[in-house]
Design an enzyme around this catalytic site. Structure first.
Site, PDB file in Angstrom:
ATOM      1  N   ASP A   1     -11.600  -2.546  36.104  1.00 40.47           N
ATOM      2  CA  ASP A   1     -12.148  -1.342  35.471  1.00 40.47           C
ATOM      3  C   ASP A   1     -13.631  -1.557  35.240  1.00 40.47           C
ATOM      4  O   ASP A   1     -14.080  -2.686  35.004  1.00 40.47           O
ATOM      5  CB  ASP A   1     -11.454  -1.071  34.131  1.00 40.47           C
TER       6      ASP A   1
ATOM      7  N   ASP B   1      -8.089   5.448  38.452  1.00 35.69           N
ATOM      8  CA  ASP B   1      -7.682   6.135  37.223  1.00 35.69           C
ATOM      9  C   ASP B   1      -8.099   7.601  37.249  1.00 35.69           C
ATOM     10  O   ASP B   1      -7.353   8.476  36.790  1.00 35.69           O
ATOM     11  CB  ASP B   1      -8.289   5.451  35.997  1.00 35.69           C
TER      12      ASP B   1
END
Length: 146
Positions: free
Chosen positions: A110, A124
């Site tokens: 991330d 995501d």
């Protein structure tokens, strides 16, 4: 159209993660807009908000189930409205992109950090937008049927 979107989104996800892994140290944060938007490299071992941490196999099974469900309904999806086709492509490519990370890295790369929201990635975004498109399709169909 499904395959084009799914492949392009998956490539964008994997290329962006590859770039971050090769140009940032884990935990490193580079401000793009100071105190608003940073690029921050982390490995997330859970889902959104870090929930279900270290449940790698659970998430891999969920991604596999999504692929199976698409395989069963692919004709209906591919003949469906654009919201269903795009939504399904983004959802599945996002799940596969994060699944690749979970399988290889035992966590998800991330890096988008808005400082008021958990850090996230391209996959995501695909999952969230994909789910929104599918919900839109379902609500629209329900409204048209009533």
């Amino acid at each position: 159209m499904f395959y084009l979107i799914a492949i392009l989104w998956l490539v964008l996800d994997q290329v962006s993660k590859y770039y971050v892994m090769n140009h940032f140290a884990i935990g490193e944060s580079v401000p793009v807009i100071q105190n608003i938007f940073h690029l921050t490299y982390i490995i997330n071992r859970g889902a959104a908000f870090g929930m279900l941490a270290n449940q790698r196999w659970f998430f891999l099974v969920v991604a596999f189930i999504l692929i199976i469900v698409y395989a069963i309904y692919h004709k209906k999806v591919n003949r469906g409205p654009i919201s269903l086709r795009i939504g399904s492509a983004l959802l599945i490519s996002g799940a596969v992109g994060n699944g690749i990370d979970r399988y290889v890295l035992h966590g998800v790369v991330d890096f988008f950090d808005f400082r008021i929201w958990p850090i996230f990635n391209v996959a995501d975004i695909g999952i969230c937008v994909g789910v929104a498109c599918i919900i839109y399709h379902l609500l629209r169909n329900e409204h048209e049927e009533s």
